[in-house]
Design an enzyme around this catalytic site. Structure first.
Site, PDB file in Angstrom:
ATOM      1  N   LYS A  13      39.744  41.943  65.690  1.00  0.00           N
ATOM      2  CA  LYS A  13      39.554  40.618  66.313  1.00  0.00           C
ATOM      3  C   LYS A  13      39.954  40.641  67.797  1.00  0.00           C
ATOM      4  CE  LYS A  13      42.165  38.402  63.274  1.00  0.00           C
ATOM      5  NZ  LYS A  13      42.608  39.481  62.375  1.00  0.00           N
ATOM      6  N   ARG A  88      43.838  30.238  59.376  1.00  0.00           N
ATOM      7  CA  ARG A  88      44.160  31.258  58.382  1.00  0.00           C
ATOM      8  C   ARG A  88      44.376  30.643  57.000  1.00  0.00           C
ATOM      9  NH1 ARG A  88      46.297  35.397  62.317  1.00  0.00           N
ATOM     10  NH2 ARG A  88      46.423  37.319  61.139  1.00  0.00           N
ATOM     11  N   ARG A 122      47.725  52.045  65.530  1.00  0.00           N
ATOM     12  CA  ARG A 122      47.386  51.130  66.626  1.00  0.00           C
ATOM     13  C   ARG A 122      48.511  51.062  67.663  1.00  0.00           C
ATOM     14  NH1 ARG A 122      45.699  44.910  65.443  1.00  0.00           N
ATOM     15  NH2 ARG A 122      47.820  44.625  64.700  1.00  0.00           N
ATOM     16  N   ARG A 155      53.371  47.678  67.278  1.00  0.00           N
ATOM     17  CA  ARG A 155      53.898  46.395  66.790  1.00  0.00           C
ATOM     18  C   ARG A 155      54.790  46.641  65.581  1.00  0.00           C
ATOM     19  NH1 ARG A 155      48.872  42.322  66.163  1.00  0.00           N
ATOM     20  NH2 ARG A 155      50.003  41.858  64.277  1.00  0.00           N
ATOM     21  N   ARG A 166      50.467  41.798  54.834  1.00  0.00           N
ATOM     22  CA  ARG A 166      49.492  41.039  55.625  1.00  0.00           C
ATOM     23  C   ARG A 166      48.117  41.057  54.959  1.00  0.00           C
ATOM     24  NH1 ARG A 166      50.425  44.343  60.716  1.00  0.00           N
ATOM     25  NH2 ARG A 166      48.569  43.344  61.551  1.00  0.00           N
TER      26      ARG A 166
HETATM   27  P1  ADP Z   1      46.796  40.452  62.543  1.00  0.00           P
HETATM   28  O1  ADP Z   1      46.689  41.810  63.154  1.00  0.00           O
HETATM   29  O2  ADP Z   1      47.571  40.469  61.256  1.00  0.00           O
HETATM   30  O3  ADP Z   1      45.486  39.700  62.476  1.00  0.00           O
HETATM   31  P2  ADP Z   1      47.930  38.513  64.458  1.00  0.00           P
HETATM   32  O4  ADP Z   1      48.370  39.107  65.750  1.00  0.00           O
HETATM   33  O5  ADP Z   1      46.716  37.638  64.473  1.00  0.00           O
HETATM   34  O6  ADP Z   1      47.811  39.732  63.473  1.00  0.00           O
HETATM   35  O7  ADP Z   1      49.133  37.660  63.795  1.00  0.00           O
HETATM   36  C1  ADP Z   1      50.426  38.201  63.667  1.00  0.00           C
HETATM   37  C2  ADP Z   1      51.293  37.295  62.817  1.00  0.00           C
HETATM   38  O8  ADP Z   1      51.380  35.986  63.413  1.00  0.00           O
HETATM   39  C3  ADP Z   1      50.773  37.030  61.404  1.00  0.00           C
HETATM   40  O9  ADP Z   1      51.143  38.052  60.497  1.00  0.00           O
HETATM   41  C4  ADP Z   1      51.491  35.695  61.094  1.00  0.00           C
HETATM   42  O10 ADP Z   1      52.856  35.896  60.799  1.00  0.00           O
HETATM   43  C5  ADP Z   1      51.423  34.970  62.416  1.00  0.00           C
HETATM   44  N1  ADP Z   1      50.196  34.137  62.535  1.00  0.00           N
HETATM   45  C6  ADP Z   1      49.169  34.334  63.412  1.00  0.00           C
HETATM   46  N2  ADP Z   1      48.213  33.390  63.271  1.00  0.00           N
HETATM   47  C7  ADP Z   1      48.635  32.570  62.283  1.00  0.00           C
HETATM   48  C8  ADP Z   1      48.102  31.390  61.648  1.00  0.00           C
HETATM   49  N3  ADP Z   1      46.909  30.874  62.008  1.00  0.00           N
HETATM   50  N4  ADP Z   1      48.833  30.808  60.656  1.00  0.00           N
HETATM   51  C9  ADP Z   1      50.015  31.296  60.291  1.00  0.00           C
HETATM   52  N5  ADP Z   1      50.582  32.399  60.821  1.00  0.00           N
HETATM   53  C10 ADP Z   1      49.918  33.032  61.809  1.00  0.00           C
END
Ligand code: ADP
Length: 217
Positions: A13, A88, A122, A155, A166
């Site tokens: 993404k 989400r 990553r 990360r 996740r």
């Molecule tokens: P990923 O690589 O898992 O898509 P992101 O960088 O988008 O990672 O998100 C990292 C973390 O931030 C998630 O694991 C969650 O804890 C939190 N997070 C991000 N977006 C949301 C959301 N829309 N609702 C709830 N938690 C979120």
């Protein structure tokens, strides 16, 4: 264009959005980046979300929705945007529906095996959040961001235990949104990744082409 970029953790993404942002001149709202930045700053928001982000659990909907509303209100009128990492949950999608009409879902479809392999190799730029991979998307100089020269880091939630969590959270809470938006007849553009080393450029170019054909930008 008002779009959601949708896919499992590690589907790409962030990689797609940064490229689409440059090409389409849209703003990107990346929830994960916002949360990581606020944790780094140790702000009020950072204190609230830290433990969730570290465990790969979802931040509570009310917190996420407040952040979304604030960020959306800062987008100049008439400018398009791309939501990365939001919604989400069905609850978040319902809230979004009350705020804005989404034109298209850009869906990234990537098999689990590829995701696990990608996430564990990553690297992210500390300064501009650009995404690299030490095996498949290497920076020109090891450990340094091609774009801004920032330091690349892994990360803390990109370790195997948290990755599994996740993915589990994605399957139970987020994946049902595909059906949700299909039932609402929101158009989809789907990009399917079949191999671990497929470079993003041709896939992003194809997606851009599909967006233009749909006439939404
Ligand atoms: P990923 O690589 O898992 O898509 P992101 O960088 O988008 O990672 O998100 C990292 C973390 O931030 C998630 O694991 C969650 O804890 C939190 N997070 C991000 N977006 C949301 C959301 N829309 N609702 C709830 N938690 C979120």
């Amino acid at each position: 264009m008002k779009a959601i970029i949708f896919g499992a953790p590690g589907a790409g993404k962030g990689t797609y959005s940064s490229r689409l942002q440059n090409q389409l001149g849209v703003d990107v709202i990346a929830m994960g980046d916002i949360f990581r930045e606020s944790v780094k700053q140790n702000s009020e928001l950072g204190k609230k979300v830290k433990s969730y982000v570290e465990q790969g659990a979802l931040v509570p909907d009310n917190v996420v929705v407040d952040v979304l509303k604030d960020r959306l209100s800062k987008i100049p009128a008439g400018k398009g945007f791309l939501l990365d990492g939001f919604p989400r949950t069905i609850e978040q999608a319902n809230t979004l529906e009350g705020i804005v009409k989404i034109d298209v879902i850009l869906q990234l479809d990537v098999p689990d095996e590829i995701i696990i392999e990608r996430l564990s190799t990553r690297r992210i730029c500390r300064d501009c959040s650009a995404v690299y991979n030490i095996r498949f998307l290497k920076p020109k100089v090891e450990g340094k961001c091609d774009k801004c020269g920032g330091e690349l880091y892994q990360r803390p939630d990109d370790n195997i235990e948290v990755i599994k969590n996740r993915l589990q959270v994605y399957k139970t809470q987020t994946e049902p949104l595909i059906e949700y938006y299909k039932q609402k007849n929101v158009p989809f553009i789907v990009s399917v990744t079949k191999s671990l080393d497929s470079p993003p450029e041709p896939m992003v170019a194809k997606m851009l082409d599909d967006i233009k054909k749909m006439g939404i930008c």
